[in-house]
Design a protein around this motif. Sequence first.
Motif, short mmCIF file in Angstrom:
data_model
loop_
_atom_site.label_atom_id
_atom_site.label_comp_id
_atom_site.label_asym_id
_atom_site.label_seq_id
_atom_site.Cartn_x
_atom_site.Cartn_y
_atom_site.Cartn_z
N VAL A 167 33.63 39.95 43.53
CA VAL A 167 34.27 40.94 44.41
C VAL A 167 33.22 41.87 45.03
N ILE A 168 32.30 42.32 44.17
CA ILE A 168 31.26 43.24 44.67
C ILE A 168 30.44 42.59 45.77
N PHE A 169 29.96 41.36 45.50
CA PHE A 169 29.09 40.70 46.47
C PHE A 169 29.83 40.36 47.75
N THR A 170 31.08 39.92 47.55
CA THR A 170 31.85 39.59 48.75
C THR A 170 32.04 40.82 49.62
N SER A 171 32.43 41.92 48.94
CA SER A 171 32.66 43.11 49.78
C SER A 171 31.35 43.59 50.40
N LEU A 172 30.25 43.47 49.67
CA LEU A 172 28.95 43.84 50.21
C LEU A 172 28.63 42.97 51.44
N PHE A 173 28.88 41.67 51.25
CA PHE A 173 28.61 40.74 52.34
C PHE A 173 29.46 41.08 53.57
N PHE A 211 28.07 42.23 57.08
CA PHE A 211 28.43 41.39 58.22
C PHE A 211 29.10 42.21 59.32
N TYR A 212 30.08 42.99 58.87
CA TYR A 212 30.80 43.78 59.87
C TYR A 212 29.97 44.92 60.44
N TYR A 213 29.10 45.45 59.57
CA TYR A 213 28.21 46.51 60.04
C TYR A 213 27.34 45.97 61.18
#
Lengths: 221, 255
Positions: free
Chosen positions: B21-27, B31-33
């Motif tokens: 979850v952490i890595f996905t949200s980081l990714f 990505f969106y940034y």
Amino acid sequence: MLRIAITDDHSIFRASLAALIHSFEGMEVVLEASNGKELLEKLESTKVDVLLLDIQMPIMDGFETFPKVREAYPQIKTIVLSLVNEMSAIKKMLQMGVQGYYTKNTSSKELEEAIRNIEEDGFFFEKGLNAVIQEVLEAQKSDIEEDKGIQFTERELEVIKLTAQGLKAKDIAEQLHISLSTVNNHKQNIQRKYGFESMMNAILYCVYHGVVDLDTIFIEK
Amino acid sequence: MLGQGSLEAYFWIGTAVMLFVIFTSLFVFVFYYYRLNKVKSEFSDELLRVSLEKEQQERRRIASGLHDSTSGTLAAAKNYVEILYNKEQDEDNKKLFELVEKALSEIMKDIQSTSAYLMPPMLETLGFMAVVKDYIGKVQELHPDIKFQEDYELQELPMATASAYELYRVMQELINNIIKHSEASQVKISLYKQSKSFVLEVIDDGKTYDFNKEAKISQGMGLKNITSRLRKIKASLKQIPNRQGNKIQIHFKSN
């Protein structure tokens, strides 16, 4: 009676100019048009001596109109009367061979004199444009090929100088103690012999080559 | 009772899920940034293009309103006053008419120069080169202490009016900078062709400055405007190091 045509898209200005000319003696406005196209249509049925031409107009502007008028009616003398005082526009009009260039800021007296004297081939410009005209001539020096090398006769030169000063043929004749027809002959000769389209071009040629000094042209008339 | 093993398994599964979850949200965040930044820069490019376009439209509208309509009407008023002047017999009244005429004439001159500054009147009809020459001529008259030299390989520049306008503004801004800040005594403006593109070159012998550095730190909008306008017409600016003074080149395609 001098027959004047006014071509200008600003209707209020046109009306004021017509009223002004109406107040000058010996002149009448016989034609009013709001662009070049309308002017050419009306010229078909109206005889005109002097054309006062604006530059910026819709449909057909002054740059486009003048060569057409000149081709169809070479006897009409054209004075540009525009708001534009840019060197590029003056230069272009001058090269096309208009007989005068005035801005709408010219005094009525100056304009009246120009219209009155334009019947003679001369060189008529607003005094306030003097600096710009000098610059135009300066800039053109390099554009003119140097190798034409014309040798005017002394008489021809005198006629050119006096014409440049805006003298009427009659006055030139008087000053040089020759007849009016001789003066006109000289003028025709100058144009034909050396291939100038008008006396104006001959005058310009002389100015570029220092044959005639500019100061002798811009004297008080 | 759960066994030791299954407890450990839950622990690992839980950790894995959390890490995922952490890595996905980081990714997703990164990505969106990145995407957002891209959209932002596209947006600011678009904003710039639109605002420059609007500026040009507005200037054209105001200039033509002043030039075509207001000046013409003023000239008409002046004509009528001259008629009155010519008819008037009373010397005092004559003097008054003369003063009115003079005032009108001054207003006309002011309006002329304002409208010419907003939009050079001959740009559309006579093109870029004509208005550049007009401009340099006027500047030379106003600043006789600086010697302006012109060297044009081309007499005309085939270019859409909208782009020619931006290029004209850039040239105007460069010359303005020289007059205001450089203390130059000589300026040379050239235009020539280089392979498939054109070069507008402005050289001065004044104080040397670094265009890119100044554009970044400068408080004024002048240099920043140059960059924006050049970006709009896809032209580039090069500063060629010069021992004394500055040499700025604008490289552009004709359309």
